[in-house]
Design an enzyme around this catalytic site. Structure first.
Site, PDB file in Angstrom:
ATOM      1  N   TYR A   1      21.871  29.629 -90.434  1.00  8.87           N
ATOM      2  CA  TYR A   1      23.289  29.647 -90.081  1.00  8.87           C
ATOM      3  C   TYR A   1      24.095  28.605 -90.852  1.00  8.87           C
ATOM      4  O   TYR A   1      23.526  27.666 -91.393  1.00  8.87           O
ATOM      5  CB  TYR A   1      23.499  29.556 -88.575  1.00  8.87           C
ATOM      6  CG  TYR A   1      23.336  28.231 -87.842  1.00  8.87           C
ATOM      7  CD1 TYR A   1      24.221  27.172 -88.028  1.00  8.87           C
ATOM      8  CD2 TYR A   1      22.345  28.082 -86.890  1.00  8.87           C
ATOM      9  CE1 TYR A   1      24.099  25.993 -87.302  1.00  8.87           C
ATOM     10  CE2 TYR A   1      22.207  26.905 -86.147  1.00  8.87           C
ATOM     11  CZ  TYR A   1      23.089  25.862 -86.362  1.00  8.87           C
ATOM     12  OH  TYR A   1      22.976  24.711 -85.643  1.00  8.87           O
TER      13      TYR A   1
ATOM     14  N   GLY B   1      29.691  33.685 -92.144  1.00  6.75           N
ATOM     15  CA  GLY B   1      30.869  33.884 -91.300  1.00  6.75           C
ATOM     16  C   GLY B   1      32.054  34.372 -92.126  1.00  6.75           C
ATOM     17  O   GLY B   1      32.287  33.901 -93.240  1.00  6.75           O
ATOM     18  N   ALA B   2      32.789  35.348 -91.581  1.00  7.26           N
ATOM     19  CA  ALA B   2      34.038  35.800 -92.211  1.00  7.26           C
ATOM     20  C   ALA B   2      34.995  36.151 -91.088  1.00  7.26           C
ATOM     21  O   ALA B   2      34.571  36.545 -90.006  1.00  7.26           O
ATOM     22  CB  ALA B   2      33.782  37.005 -93.107  1.00  7.26           C
ATOM     23  N   ARG B   3      36.283  35.951 -91.313  1.00  5.87           N
ATOM     24  CA  ARG B   3      37.260  36.210 -90.242  1.00  5.87           C
ATOM     25  C   ARG B   3      38.462  36.989 -90.705  1.00  5.87           C
ATOM     26  O   ARG B   3      39.353  37.287 -89.926  1.00  5.87           O
ATOM     27  CB  ARG B   3      37.681  34.871 -89.634  1.00  5.87           C
ATOM     28  CG  ARG B   3      38.236  33.906 -90.677  1.00  5.87           C
ATOM     29  CD  ARG B   3      38.075  32.455 -90.260  1.00  5.87           C
ATOM     30  NE  ARG B   3      38.787  32.174 -89.062  1.00  5.87           N
ATOM     31  CZ  ARG B   3      39.527  31.056 -88.853  1.00  5.87           C
ATOM     32  NH1 ARG B   3      39.610  30.125 -89.796  1.00  5.87           N
ATOM     33  NH2 ARG B   3      40.131  30.865 -87.737  1.00  5.87           N
TER      34      ARG B   3
ATOM     35  N   ARG C   1      36.490  21.873 -86.985  1.00  5.83           N
ATOM     36  CA  ARG C   1      36.094  21.250 -88.253  1.00  5.83           C
ATOM     37  C   ARG C   1      36.901  19.999 -88.563  1.00  5.83           C
ATOM     38  O   ARG C   1      36.426  19.103 -89.271  1.00  5.83           O
ATOM     39  CB  ARG C   1      36.238  22.270 -89.402  1.00  5.83           C
ATOM     40  CG  ARG C   1      35.302  23.451 -89.252  1.00  5.83           C
ATOM     41  CD  ARG C   1      35.553  24.524 -90.282  1.00  5.83           C
ATOM     42  NE  ARG C   1      36.866  25.150 -90.116  1.00  5.83           N
ATOM     43  CZ  ARG C   1      37.304  26.148 -90.860  1.00  5.83           C
ATOM     44  NH1 ARG C   1      36.553  26.630 -91.829  1.00  5.83           N
ATOM     45  NH2 ARG C   1      38.498  26.664 -90.661  1.00  5.83           N
TER      46      ARG C   1
ATOM     47  N   GLN D   1      16.723  30.605 -85.685  1.00  5.47           N
ATOM     48  CA  GLN D   1      18.035  30.489 -86.334  1.00  5.47           C
ATOM     49  C   GLN D   1      18.359  28.988 -86.461  1.00  5.47           C
ATOM     50  O   GLN D   1      18.788  28.358 -85.504  1.00  5.47           O
ATOM     51  CB  GLN D   1      19.095  31.224 -85.498  1.00  5.47           C
ATOM     52  CG  GLN D   1      20.441  31.187 -86.152  1.00  5.47           C
ATOM     53  CD  GLN D   1      21.520  32.011 -85.442  1.00  5.47           C
ATOM     54  OE1 GLN D   1      22.675  31.613 -85.449  1.00  5.47           O
ATOM     55  NE2 GLN D   1      21.166  33.139 -84.874  1.00  5.47           N
TER      56      GLN D   1
ATOM     57  N   TRP E   1      31.077  33.858 -85.151  1.00  4.94           N
ATOM     58  CA  TRP E   1      31.550  32.690 -84.380  1.00  4.94           C
ATOM     59  C   TRP E   1      33.083  32.572 -84.438  1.00  4.94           C
ATOM     60  O   TRP E   1      33.770  32.564 -83.410  1.00  4.94           O
ATOM     61  CB  TRP E   1      30.863  31.426 -84.915  1.00  4.94           C
ATOM     62  CG  TRP E   1      31.313  30.121 -84.319  1.00  4.94           C
ATOM     63  CD1 TRP E   1      32.115  29.947 -83.214  1.00  4.94           C
ATOM     64  CD2 TRP E   1      30.975  28.807 -84.782  1.00  4.94           C
ATOM     65  NE1 TRP E   1      32.278  28.591 -82.969  1.00  4.94           N
ATOM     66  CE2 TRP E   1      31.599  27.872 -83.916  1.00  4.94           C
ATOM     67  CE3 TRP E   1      30.205  28.325 -85.843  1.00  4.94           C
ATOM     68  CZ2 TRP E   1      31.484  26.496 -84.092  1.00  4.94           C
ATOM     69  CZ3 TRP E   1      30.081  26.952 -86.002  1.00  4.94           C
ATOM     70  CH2 TRP E   1      30.703  26.044 -85.145  1.00  4.94           C
TER      71      TRP E   1
ATOM     72  N   TYR F   1      30.794  32.388 -77.979  1.00  5.52           N
ATOM     73  CA  TYR F   1      31.833  32.413 -79.016  1.00  5.52           C
ATOM     74  C   TYR F   1      33.127  33.016 -78.444  1.00  5.52           C
ATOM     75  O   TYR F   1      33.207  34.228 -78.200  1.00  5.52           O
ATOM     76  CB  TYR F   1      31.382  33.220 -80.238  1.00  5.52           C
ATOM     77  CG  TYR F   1      30.190  32.642 -80.988  1.00  5.52           C
ATOM     78  CD1 TYR F   1      29.815  31.310 -80.856  1.00  5.52           C
ATOM     79  CD2 TYR F   1      29.433  33.445 -81.846  1.00  5.52           C
ATOM     80  CE1 TYR F   1      28.716  30.796 -81.545  1.00  5.52           C
ATOM     81  CE2 TYR F   1      28.340  32.934 -82.544  1.00  5.52           C
ATOM     82  CZ  TYR F   1      27.991  31.604 -82.371  1.00  5.52           C
ATOM     83  OH  TYR F   1      26.903  31.102 -83.056  1.00  5.52           O
TER      84      TYR F   1
ATOM     85  N   GLN G   1      37.359  38.149 -97.437  1.00  6.28           N
ATOM     86  CA  GLN G   1      36.452  36.999 -97.539  1.00  6.28           C
ATOM     87  C   GLN G   1      35.033  37.439 -97.906  1.00  6.28           C
ATOM     88  O   GLN G   1      34.406  36.847 -98.788  1.00  6.28           O
ATOM     89  CB  GLN G   1      36.430  36.204 -96.224  1.00  6.28           C
ATOM     90  CG  GLN G   1      37.683  35.352 -96.040  1.00  6.28           C
ATOM     91  CD  GLN G   1      37.636  34.500 -94.779  1.00  6.28           C
ATOM     92  OE1 GLN G   1      37.136  34.920 -93.759  1.00  6.28           O
ATOM     93  NE2 GLN G   1      38.180  33.308 -94.852  1.00  6.28           N
TER      94      GLN G   1
END
Ligand SMILES: NC(=O)c1ccc[n+]([C@@H]2O[C@H](COP(=O)([O-])OP(=O)(O)OC[C@H]3O[C@@H](n4cnc5c(N)ncnc54)[C@H](OP(=O)(O)O)[C@@H]3O)[C@@H](O)[C@H]2O)c1
Length: 319
Positions: free
Chosen positions: A206, A284-286, A232, A178, A21, A61, A290
């Site tokens: 998720y 999730g990782a970006r 957020r 999900q 995402w 996304y 991480q």
């Protein structure tokens, strides 16, 4: 990593999948602030090197960008992970997001995702949201038809309740659900997870770290300084009165983790995976670096005493 069968499918998945995402980048309604594609690609490669064998993305996304970045990350990768993506959230020429479960819309979405992902088949195609609710049958029948045509291998749903899953099942079996599931969002425990378990519907949870809130890297100061286009900043979980309770939970996760040499993120994800009805957690990782802070959750087991400790914290917080 121990593999688990994905519901009625022939896919066996690692306990953790890569969530794509945030790598959609900025410039759309549910962005996470700006994002460097080079970091995204490095984070995906790191996940694959660590043994993760599935990636969860969605057309919406980054309005197609996440799927494109996933395809770029997989260039030249010999052992390809399974690709899970989603349909039903569509956007217009002004980048305004809407929902459609109409057959022609889903067919268009599927072709666009195949093109962006540069693949002939999607391993798991999921309805992102049951919206509009009156079109669930039309949408699900379209996914079933696309599967027969070979465009997608397996079909799943996301954010469905029990009633909605029963309506879909009357048309074709569901491979996976999900749902949102984490220490601070346990609503699905009562009816939805038991139903999925009884029906052999895989559960891929998720936001297992509540979108970063439970990692230990989130503080009130950091939230106040999040970029204006990070969703957020405005979400109730990241604001008072919930924020203080959520950060208190992180202190408990940190204390438990310290006893085992684990991060709060690993404890949060291990807790999700400790539920036997959960097949896998989408993490999730970006940025590179991480995922290594979370991957240990795939093997880490909380003790019965620690699970009770966490339960007690909840009972007190809810009182
Ligand atoms: N079906 C649906 O409706 C739906 C909805 C939501 C999510 N999902 C799926 O689930 C996936 C995961 O959910 P999510 O992205 O909301 O949240 P998550 O996995 O709970 O948290 C991910 C975020 O935590 C932070 N993080 C990751 N590793 C960290 C580490 N080692 N240390 C500190 N912080 C770390 C990163 O945020 P920062 O870099 O900002 O710190 C990262 O983007 C999504 O990518 C998506 O594939 C599906």
């Amino acid at each position: 990593m121990q593999l688990k069968r994905l519901g009625n499918s022939d896919l066996s998945i690692t306990p953790i999948g890569f969530g794509a995402w945030a790598i959609g980048g900025s410039g759309w309604e549910f962005a996470w602030g700006s994002q460097d594609d080079t970091d995204s690609i490095a984070a995906i490669r790191e996940a694959l090197d660590a043994g993760i064998n599935w990636i969860d993305t969605a057309a919406v996304y980054g309005l197609g960008h996440s799927e494109e970045v996933v395809a770029r990350a997989l260039e030249g990768v010999r052992s390809r992970p399974y690709i899970f993506t989603k349909c039903s959230m569509v956007w217009n020429e002004h980048n305004e997001i809407g929902h459609s479960l109409k057959a022609d819309s889903i067919r268009r979405e599927c072709e666009a995702s195949l093109r962006r992902l540069r693949t002939d088949t999607i391993d798991l195609y999921q309805i992102h949201w049951p919206d509009p609710v009156e079109d669930i049958e039309e949408g699900w029948a379209t996914l079933a038809a696309l599967r027969k045509e070979g465009k997608i291998r397996h079909i799943g749903v996301s954010n469905f309740d029990v009633e909605q899953m029963k309506r879909a099942q009357a048309i074709a079996p569901i491979t996976s659900l999900q749902p949102r599931y984490s220490l601070i969002h346990r609503e699905v425990e009562k009816e939805i997870l038991p139903f999925a378990s009884r029906e052999n519907i895989a559960v891929i949870a998720y936001s297992p770290m509540a979108s970063g809130l439970l990692t230990g890297a989130m503080t009130a100061e950091r939230i106040a300084g999040l970029p204006a286009d990070d969703w957020r900043r405005h979400h109730a979980d990241f604001r008072e009165p919930q924020l203080s309770r959520n950060l208190k939970m992180v202190r408990l996760l940190r204390a438990i983790g310290r006893l085992h040499g684990r991060t709060p993120a690993e404890v949060a994800v291990a807790w999700v995976l400790s539920n036997p009805t959960v097949t896998g957690a989408i993490v999730g990782a970006r940025r590179p670096g991480q995922l290594p802070g979370v991957i240990g959750a795939a093997e880490f087991r909380l003790s019965p005493r620690e699970l009770v400790e966490i339960q007690t914290f909840f009972a007190k917080a809810a009182a």
